[in-house]
Structure formats: structure tokens, C-alpha cells
Design a protein around this motif. Sequence first.
Motif, PDB file in Angstrom:
ATOM      1  N   VAL A 110      -7.822  16.114  19.328  1.00 22.57           N
ATOM      2  CA  VAL A 110      -8.716  15.855  18.245  1.00 22.57           C
ATOM      3  C   VAL A 110      -7.870  15.636  16.951  1.00 22.57           C
ATOM      4  O   VAL A 110      -6.923  16.331  16.823  1.00 22.57           O
ATOM      5  N   LEU A 111      -8.049  14.484  16.233  1.00 24.69           N
ATOM      6  CA  LEU A 111      -6.977  14.176  15.018  1.00 24.69           C
ATOM      7  C   LEU A 111      -7.964  14.650  13.906  1.00 24.69           C
ATOM      8  O   LEU A 111      -8.996  14.347  13.523  1.00 24.69           O
ATOM      9  N   THR A 112      -7.336  15.526  13.045  1.00 25.82           N
ATOM     10  CA  THR A 112      -8.064  15.921  11.923  1.00 25.82           C
ATOM     11  C   THR A 112      -7.291  15.552  10.686  1.00 25.82           C
ATOM     12  O   THR A 112      -6.047  15.215  10.420  1.00 25.82           O
ATOM     13  N   GLY A 113      -8.113  14.996   9.789  1.00 27.09           N
ATOM     14  CA  GLY A 113      -7.680  14.516   8.351  1.00 27.09           C
ATOM     15  C   GLY A 113      -6.925  13.311   8.552  1.00 27.09           C
ATOM     16  O   GLY A 113      -5.907  12.951   7.804  1.00 27.09           O
ATOM     17  N   TYR A 114      -7.484  12.343   9.360  1.00 30.47           N
ATOM     18  CA  TYR A 114      -6.837  10.920   9.142  1.00 30.47           C
ATOM     19  C   TYR A 114      -7.848  10.095   8.249  1.00 30.47           C
ATOM     20  O   TYR A 114      -8.707   9.687   8.332  1.00 30.47           O
ATOM     21  N   GLU A 115      -6.898   9.762   7.217  1.00 35.85           N
ATOM     22  CA  GLU A 115      -7.659   8.831   6.240  1.00 35.85           C
ATOM     23  C   GLU A 115      -6.711   7.762   6.039  1.00 35.85           C
ATOM     24  O   GLU A 115      -5.504   7.889   5.601  1.00 35.85           O
ATOM     25  N   ALA A 116      -7.082   6.695   6.589  1.00 35.72           N
ATOM     26  CA  ALA A 116      -6.549   5.352   6.383  1.00 35.72           C
ATOM     27  C   ALA A 116      -6.698   4.187   5.633  1.00 35.72           C
ATOM     28  O   ALA A 116      -8.157   4.171   5.417  1.00 35.72           O
ATOM     29  N   GLN A 117      -6.098   3.611   5.413  1.00 33.71           N
ATOM     30  CA  GLN A 117      -6.600   2.261   4.296  1.00 33.71           C
ATOM     31  C   GLN A 117      -7.273   1.193   5.456  1.00 33.71           C
ATOM     32  O   GLN A 117      -7.029   1.342   6.659  1.00 33.71           O
ATOM     33  N   ALA A 118      -7.754  -0.039   4.908  1.00 34.07           N
ATOM     34  CA  ALA A 118      -8.449  -0.791   5.864  1.00 34.07           C
ATOM     35  C   ALA A 118      -7.642  -1.495   6.923  1.00 34.07           C
ATOM     36  O   ALA A 118      -6.349  -1.372   6.689  1.00 34.07           O
ATOM     37  N   HIS A 119      -8.112  -1.563   8.090  1.00 32.09           N
ATOM     38  CA  HIS A 119      -7.483  -2.270   8.854  1.00 32.09           C
ATOM     39  C   HIS A 119      -7.045  -3.579   8.782  1.00 32.09           C
ATOM     40  O   HIS A 119      -7.503  -4.326   7.883  1.00 32.09           O
ATOM     41  N   ILE A 120      -6.035  -4.275   9.259  1.00 27.78           N
ATOM     42  CA  ILE A 120      -5.385  -5.481   8.883  1.00 27.78           C
ATOM     43  C   ILE A 120      -5.462  -6.235  10.379  1.00 27.78           C
ATOM     44  O   ILE A 120      -4.800  -5.732  11.259  1.00 27.78           O
ATOM     45  N   LYS A 121      -6.031  -7.178  10.371  1.00 29.74           N
ATOM     46  CA  LYS A 121      -6.248  -8.138  11.855  1.00 29.74           C
ATOM     47  C   LYS A 121      -4.952  -9.112  11.662  1.00 29.74           C
ATOM     48  O   LYS A 121      -4.519  -9.406  10.722  1.00 29.74           O
ATOM     49  N   ALA A 122      -4.518  -9.065  12.977  1.00 29.63           N
ATOM     50  CA  ALA A 122      -3.372 -10.024  13.256  1.00 29.63           C
ATOM     51  C   ALA A 122      -3.443 -10.500  14.737  1.00 29.63           C
ATOM     52  O   ALA A 122      -3.757  -9.661  15.701  1.00 29.63           O
ATOM     53  N   PRO A 123      -3.158 -11.755  14.965  1.00 30.47           N
ATOM     54  CA  PRO A 123      -3.118 -12.536  16.376  1.00 30.47           C
ATOM     55  C   PRO A 123      -1.984 -11.815  17.074  1.00 30.47           C
ATOM     56  O   PRO A 123      -0.917 -11.670  16.722  1.00 30.47           O
ATOM     57  N   VAL A 124      -2.038 -11.546  18.496  1.00 28.36           N
ATOM     58  CA  VAL A 124      -1.175 -11.074  19.445  1.00 28.36           C
ATOM     59  C   VAL A 124      -0.435 -12.204  19.977  1.00 28.36           C
ATOM     60  O   VAL A 124      -1.080 -13.103  20.613  1.00 28.36           O
ATOM     61  N   ALA A 125       0.817 -12.024  20.203  1.00 27.56           N
ATOM     62  CA  ALA A 125       1.546 -13.272  20.777  1.00 27.56           C
ATOM     63  C   ALA A 125       1.672 -12.805  22.270  1.00 27.56           C
ATOM     64  O   ALA A 125       2.109 -11.842  22.630  1.00 27.56           O
ATOM     65  N   ILE A 126       1.210 -13.907  23.154  1.00 24.57           N
ATOM     66  CA  ILE A 126       1.129 -13.694  24.477  1.00 24.57           C
ATOM     67  C   ILE A 126       2.198 -14.334  25.243  1.00 24.57           C
ATOM     68  O   ILE A 126       2.694 -15.556  24.929  1.00 24.57           O
ATOM     69  N   ARG A 175       0.860  -1.279   0.050  1.00 29.87           N
ATOM     70  CA  ARG A 175      -0.170  -0.143   0.060  1.00 29.87           C
ATOM     71  C   ARG A 175       0.896   1.240   0.132  1.00 29.87           C
ATOM     72  O   ARG A 175       1.925   1.244   0.619  1.00 29.87           O
ATOM     73  N   ASN A 176       0.335   2.106  -0.650  1.00 29.75           N
ATOM     74  CA  ASN A 176       1.016   3.599  -0.622  1.00 29.75           C
ATOM     75  C   ASN A 176       0.603   4.414   0.663  1.00 29.75           C
ATOM     76  O   ASN A 176      -0.682   4.642   0.646  1.00 29.75           O
ATOM     77  N   PRO A 177       1.612   5.041   1.319  1.00 30.14           N
ATOM     78  CA  PRO A 177       1.211   5.758   2.469  1.00 30.14           C
ATOM     79  C   PRO A 177       0.703   7.023   2.044  1.00 30.14           C
ATOM     80  O   PRO A 177       1.075   7.743   0.970  1.00 30.14           O
ATOM     81  N   GLY A 178      -0.326   7.711   2.726  1.00 31.73           N
ATOM     82  CA  GLY A 178      -0.826   9.061   2.550  1.00 31.73           C
ATOM     83  C   GLY A 178      -0.184  10.201   3.167  1.00 31.73           C
ATOM     84  O   GLY A 178       0.371   9.823   4.111  1.00 31.73           O
ATOM     85  N   PRO A 179      -0.964  11.134   3.244  1.00 39.39           N
ATOM     86  CA  PRO A 179      -0.401  12.373   4.182  1.00 39.39           C
ATOM     87  C   PRO A 179      -0.710  12.144   5.449  1.00 39.39           C
ATOM     88  O   PRO A 179      -1.781  11.328   5.621  1.00 39.39           O
ATOM     89  N   LEU A 180       0.119  12.593   6.637  1.00 33.71           N
ATOM     90  CA  LEU A 180      -0.300  12.312   7.958  1.00 33.71           C
ATOM     91  C   LEU A 180      -1.340  13.498   8.508  1.00 33.71           C
ATOM     92  O   LEU A 180      -1.505  14.596   8.065  1.00 33.71           O
ATOM     93  N   PRO A 181      -2.131  13.001   9.502  1.00 31.36           N
ATOM     94  CA  PRO A 181      -3.198  13.746   9.928  1.00 31.36           C
ATOM     95  C   PRO A 181      -2.535  14.724  10.659  1.00 31.36           C
ATOM     96  O   PRO A 181      -1.147  14.598  10.978  1.00 31.36           O
ATOM     97  N   ARG A 182      -3.231  15.696  11.365  1.00 36.59           N
ATOM     98  CA  ARG A 182      -2.724  16.538  12.374  1.00 36.59           C
ATOM     99  C   ARG A 182      -3.393  16.489  13.763  1.00 36.59           C
ATOM    100  O   ARG A 182      -4.543  16.010  13.904  1.00 36.59           O
ATOM    101  N   LEU A 183      -2.524  16.569  14.865  1.00 33.36           N
ATOM    102  CA  LEU A 183      -3.230  16.466  16.301  1.00 33.36           C
ATOM    103  C   LEU A 183      -3.478  17.916  16.689  1.00 33.36           C
ATOM    104  O   LEU A 183      -2.541  18.752  16.625  1.00 33.36           O
ATOM    105  N   GLU A 184      -4.737  18.137  17.181  1.00 34.71           N
ATOM    106  CA  GLU A 184      -4.952  19.213  17.897  1.00 34.71           C
ATOM    107  C   GLU A 184      -5.207  18.751  19.414  1.00 34.71           C
ATOM    108  O   GLU A 184      -6.097  18.153  19.837  1.00 34.71           O
ATOM    109  N   VAL A 185      -4.594  19.664  20.166  1.00 35.81           N
ATOM    110  CA  VAL A 185      -5.060  19.518  21.851  1.00 35.81           C
ATOM    111  C   VAL A 185      -5.866  20.517  21.935  1.00 35.81           C
ATOM    112  O   VAL A 185      -5.235  21.904  22.002  1.00 35.81           O
ATOM    113  N   VAL A 186      -7.043  20.417  22.205  1.00 37.45           N
ATOM    114  CA  VAL A 186      -8.080  21.656  22.251  1.00 37.45           C
ATOM    115  C   VAL A 186      -8.308  22.434  23.554  1.00 37.45           C
ATOM    116  O   VAL A 186      -8.999  23.402  23.593  1.00 37.45           O
ATOM    117  N   ARG A 187      -7.371  22.070  24.457  1.00 33.78           N
ATOM    118  CA  ARG A 187      -7.559  22.463  25.736  1.00 33.78           C
ATOM    119  C   ARG A 187      -6.316  22.615  26.591  1.00 33.78           C
ATOM    120  O   ARG A 187      -5.413  21.745  25.966  1.00 33.78           O
TER     121      ARG A 187
END
Length: 264
Positions: A248-264, A222-234
Amino acid sequence: MRQYLDLMDRVLATGSRQMDRTGTGTLSVFGHQMRFDLTQGFPVLTTKKLHLRSIIVELLWFLRGDTNVRWLQEQRVSIWDEWADEAGDLGPVYGQQWRDWVAADGRHIDQIKGLVDDLKSNPASRRHIVTAWNPGDLHAMALAPCHCLFQCHVADGRLSLQLYQRSADIFLGVPFNIASYALLTHILAQQSGLEVGDFIWTGGDCHLYLNHLDQARTQLARNPGPLPRLEVVRTPPSIDAYTLEDFVLTGYEAQAHIKAPVAI
Ligand SMILES: Nc1nc(=O)c2c([nH]1)NC[C@@H]1CN(c3ccc(C(=O)N[C@@H](CCC(=O)O)C(=O)O)cc3)CN21
Ligand SMILES: O=c1ccn([C@H]2C[C@H](O)[C@@H](COP(=O)(O)O)O2)c(=O)[nH]1
């Protein structure tokens, strides 16, 4: 987040096959560094949708000094459940070491409060360090600290932070760890009256679990997109007063989630 994809690529291309504590097996390289200029956007993956709410809540839980999963569960965050005992306890993990390190002479040390005080009173110090690696307490922890030490640095009115992560689950843990410490840098900068600078991630054993390799390849295609911006509103009155709604995160446009099992 080209830096992150480069790390994945490096491990897939050159990693050594290793057996590990969880019995899963990994491809691993030792020693890697990534740098994120926080003025250029908030470093959260765009090549896989990340659940930022879990990351913020986990950081607020560390800052509370909490080491029991009940509060996380009340906020519907389950990422620590597998390691907790029946009472929900994890032992003296991050929260305890950050906010209430018990010294040999019986003193209780709040490393985070000390850090904010020192950033304000002596910004040029080269001793702005917080460590969760308490050798005397390791035996009682559910998991030895992975993100075990960080150092802050102030130059030209900007706060930079470098993390040392001794063990790094590249597919599941590292995206959380990067976003979490970038968030912490924003919080510390705000509380110290500074602008943000760089977040530097330094890893020890950097591994891809063998049951994450297909997911890693999917993400690399997948090709990475532009980064979102973080605003701390207070601006909360202290580091103890942040809530989920302050971020508040603005402009977060991400591709679909990918599932993976966590190693315990
Ligand atoms: N093997 C391993 N990897 C880790 O990253 C890790 C541990 N163990 N043990 C302790 C903590 C817990 N952390 C975790 C645990 C689970 C997820 C996880 O399953 N993430 C999912 C989404 C989970 C959610 O947001 O609810 C993911 O797809 O990112 C992430 C970090 C990071 N740490
Ligand atoms: O914040 C975290 C916490 C844990 N991890 C990963 C790194 C390893 O895959 C395991 C810990 O196992 P050890 O045998 O103790 O190294 O959890 C992470 O990446 N980030």
C-alpha cells in the motif's frame, strides 16, 4: 527524486549523441550513481505519475520465476509484450536466472532463496549477490538483462541494496527500475527480519532517447514533491507468497503522466 532529475539534467547537458541498437538515437553518459535512503520515503517519481501496479506485478512475475508474458497479461500488464514471441516466451530472462539458474554441472540454483537464507544466517557476508547476466544463455534471451546484478549489504540491522544497470532508458525504464528494486529491498528486509537502509542505483550507459527529449524537459520544469510511503501490510510466510494487495502506497501525489514511445 531530485537525484533522478539531476541525472536527466546531466544527460541533457553533457550527453554524447549515439546511434543505438533500436535505430532511435540517444544522448548518453557512461557511469552514474544515485542513492535513496528508504527510511525517508519510497522513491517513486512525483514529477510524472507512475503506474505502480505495473511495477509491483512485474516484480512478482520475476519472483515467480516466470519468463512468459501470459501471467503479466492476465494482470493487465503489457510492458513486455513487444519482446515476446507468438507463444508469449522471452527466453531465459530474469525470472529463470533468479530462481532456476542451470549450472554447468546440471544443478539448478535458486539465487533468491539462497540470498534470503544467507541474509538470515550470515548477514555480514560480502557475497550477497544475485546476477541475471548468464553469458551462456544470452543468445536465447529476447533482451539481454539491463538490471543485471545486485548486491545486498547488512549493517546496524539495516538492509541496503545496490543495483548495477548496464543500460538505462532514463525516461521510461529507470523510474520503473528504481521503484522495483526499492520494493525488492523492502521485501528482502521483511523476509530477513531487517529494517530497510539505502537503495543505490548504479548505471552504465545512461541514455535519453532522442524522441524523449521534449518529455524530459517538461519533467525538468516541474518541482518534485514529498515522497510517498510504502507499507507492506502483511508478512507473508516466504518470498514466494507476496501478492499485489500486500503493498500500500500512501501519500502519492504526482503530477500528470507524460507519454513517450518505447524503443524496441
Ligand atoms: N527501450 C526500452 N526501454 C525500457 O525501459 C525497456 C525496454 N526497452 N525493454 C524491456 C523492458 C520493458 N520495460 C518497459 C516497457 C515499457 C514501459 C512503458 O511504456 N511505460 C509507460 C506506462 C506503461 C504501463 O504502466 O502500462 C510509462 O509511461 O511509464 C516501461 C518499461 C522496461 N524495459
Ligand atoms: O529494465 C529495463 C529494461 C530495459 N531498459 C532499456 C535500456 C535500453 O534502452 C534498452 C535495452 O537495449 P540494449 O541495446 O539491450 O541496451 O532497454 C531499461 O532501461 N530498463
